[in-house]
Write a protein that holds these residues in place. Structure first.
Motif, short mmCIF file in Angstrom:
data_model
loop_
_atom_site.label_atom_id
_atom_site.label_comp_id
_atom_site.label_asym_id
_atom_site.label_seq_id
_atom_site.Cartn_x
_atom_site.Cartn_y
_atom_site.Cartn_z
N UNK A 169 0.53 -1.39 0.23
CA UNK A 169 -0.52 0.04 0.19
C UNK A 169 0.36 0.97 -0.02
N UNK A 170 1.96 1.23 0.70
CA UNK A 170 3.08 2.17 0.55
C UNK A 170 3.78 3.06 -0.45
N UNK A 171 4.24 1.83 -1.03
CA UNK A 171 4.69 1.82 -2.38
C UNK A 171 3.93 2.03 -3.99
N UNK A 173 1.78 0.01 -5.09
CA UNK A 173 2.22 -1.18 -6.06
C UNK A 173 0.99 -1.76 -6.88
N UNK A 174 0.25 -2.35 -6.31
CA UNK A 174 -1.31 -3.07 -6.52
C UNK A 174 -2.68 -2.04 -5.86
N UNK A 175 -3.59 -2.12 -7.16
CA UNK A 175 -4.71 -1.37 -6.56
C UNK A 175 -5.43 -1.84 -5.56
N UNK A 176 -6.90 -1.41 -4.85
CA UNK A 176 -7.23 -1.68 -3.57
C UNK A 176 -6.95 -1.26 -2.64
N UNK A 177 -5.75 -0.51 -2.35
CA UNK A 177 -5.10 0.41 -1.46
C UNK A 177 -6.04 1.79 -0.85
N UNK A 178 -6.73 2.29 -0.62
CA UNK A 178 -7.55 3.15 -0.66
C UNK A 178 -7.49 4.04 0.29
N UNK A 179 -7.46 5.41 -0.54
CA UNK A 179 -7.11 6.42 1.30
C UNK A 179 -8.54 7.23 0.81
N UNK A 180 -8.64 7.95 2.06
CA UNK A 180 -10.26 8.52 2.52
C UNK A 180 -9.74 9.43 3.04
N UNK A 181 -10.91 10.86 2.82
CA UNK A 181 -11.06 12.02 3.83
C UNK A 181 -12.59 12.93 3.10
N UNK A 182 -12.83 13.88 3.78
CA UNK A 182 -13.57 14.17 3.89
C UNK A 182 -14.16 15.87 3.56
N UNK A 183 -14.77 16.00 1.99
CA UNK A 183 -14.51 17.40 1.86
C UNK A 183 -16.23 17.63 2.47
N UNK A 184 -15.89 18.95 3.47
CA UNK A 184 -16.77 19.68 3.77
C UNK A 184 -17.66 21.03 2.45
#
Length: 262
Positions: A169-171, A173-184
């Motif tokens: 996930x850090x590099x 290398x593969x799909x499937x690792x998501x980053x989440x955030x919130x737009x207000x």
């Protein structure tokens, strides 16, 4: 089923329907889909005489993995029209609807409000190569400021630090690792969660209605994740905002672990 991608079973049923001599509307009725979805699926896969469920599924899988350029980044006319609308303080929904009115016979001048929100989000992250300078009604592409609504780390029970996230996930290398955030939204009265794949940059938008309590965020994110194939999502990384305090319930519902950034 509307708005959900065709599955392998759907494609097998389309193939069977063709073999049985059913019309497009008859196949669509069997699937519980709009007839236009069936027509597009058959036409993009060679027509009725060439359609094969296995080949169609493989094609769809390849298309889903392929990063696609944002429409606003490749169409200058559309880009300028959206920028003009947002400069007038129109919402993305109003801009998208106005384009349909102003350009009724020009499919190139079509864009969904979700695509506009995605563009603003990626622009805020510096990841969209475009001269687009557009803002929301609040005057900027607003994301929750760092530190706002964020309690001390110990306020989130069971929090797993980002340092324990899988190396893949850090590099990226593969799909499937998501980053989440919130737009207000303006005045803090609306919110949209964003889920971005670290590898492909594929982006999902999740409207969080009414409020952004941890319980509601966990439920809405869980429901969105469940619309994806079970083996696609591997992990989710979030900051330490208290809207993810119910991360354990999200993980229990989806089997997707949540890691928290420092």
């Amino acid at each position: 089923m509307r708005g959900v991608a065709l599955t392998q079973l759907d494609r097998e049923n389309i193939s069977r329907g063709i073999a049985e001599g059913l019309s497009g509307p008859q196949i669509a009725a069997r699937l519980g889909r709009d007839r236009s979805v069936v027509y597009r699926e058959i036409n993009r896969c060679g027509g009725r005489n060439e359609y094969r469920a296995v080949e169609a599924q493989e094609r769809a899988a390849v298309q889903a993995r392929r990063p696609k350029p944002h429409k606003l980044a490749v169409c200058a006319r559309l880009h300028d029209a959206v920028a003009e609308g947002l400069a007038k303080k129109w919402s993305p929904e109003q801009v998208a609807n106005r384009l349909k009115i102003d350009h009724p016979d020009d499919p190139e001048m079509r864009v969904s409000h979700e695509t506009i929100y995605q563009t603003l989000y990626l622009q805020a992250r510096g990841e969209l190569r475009t001269e687009l300078k557009i803002t929301l009604r609040s005057g900027r592409a607003r994301r929750r400021p760092s530190g706002s609504l964020s309690p001390a780390p110990q306020a989130i029970p069971g929090m797993i630090n980002i340092s324990e996230r899988p190396p893949e996930a850090a590099d990226r290398a593969v799909p499937g690792h998501l980053e989440g955030d919130l737009i207000i939204g303006k005045g803090g009265k609306s919110q949209i969660a964003t889920l971005v794949d670290r590898n492909t940059r594929f982006t999902l938008l999740v409207r969080i209605p009414y409020d952004r309590t941890a319980e509601r965020v966990a439920i809405q994110l869980g429901q969105k994740i469940k619309t994806l194939p079970a083996d696609i999502v591997r992990s989710l990384t979030w900051d330490q905002g208290r809207e993810m305090a119910a991360h354990a319930k999200f993980t229990l519902a989806t089997s997707v672990p949540v890691y928290f950034a420092d």
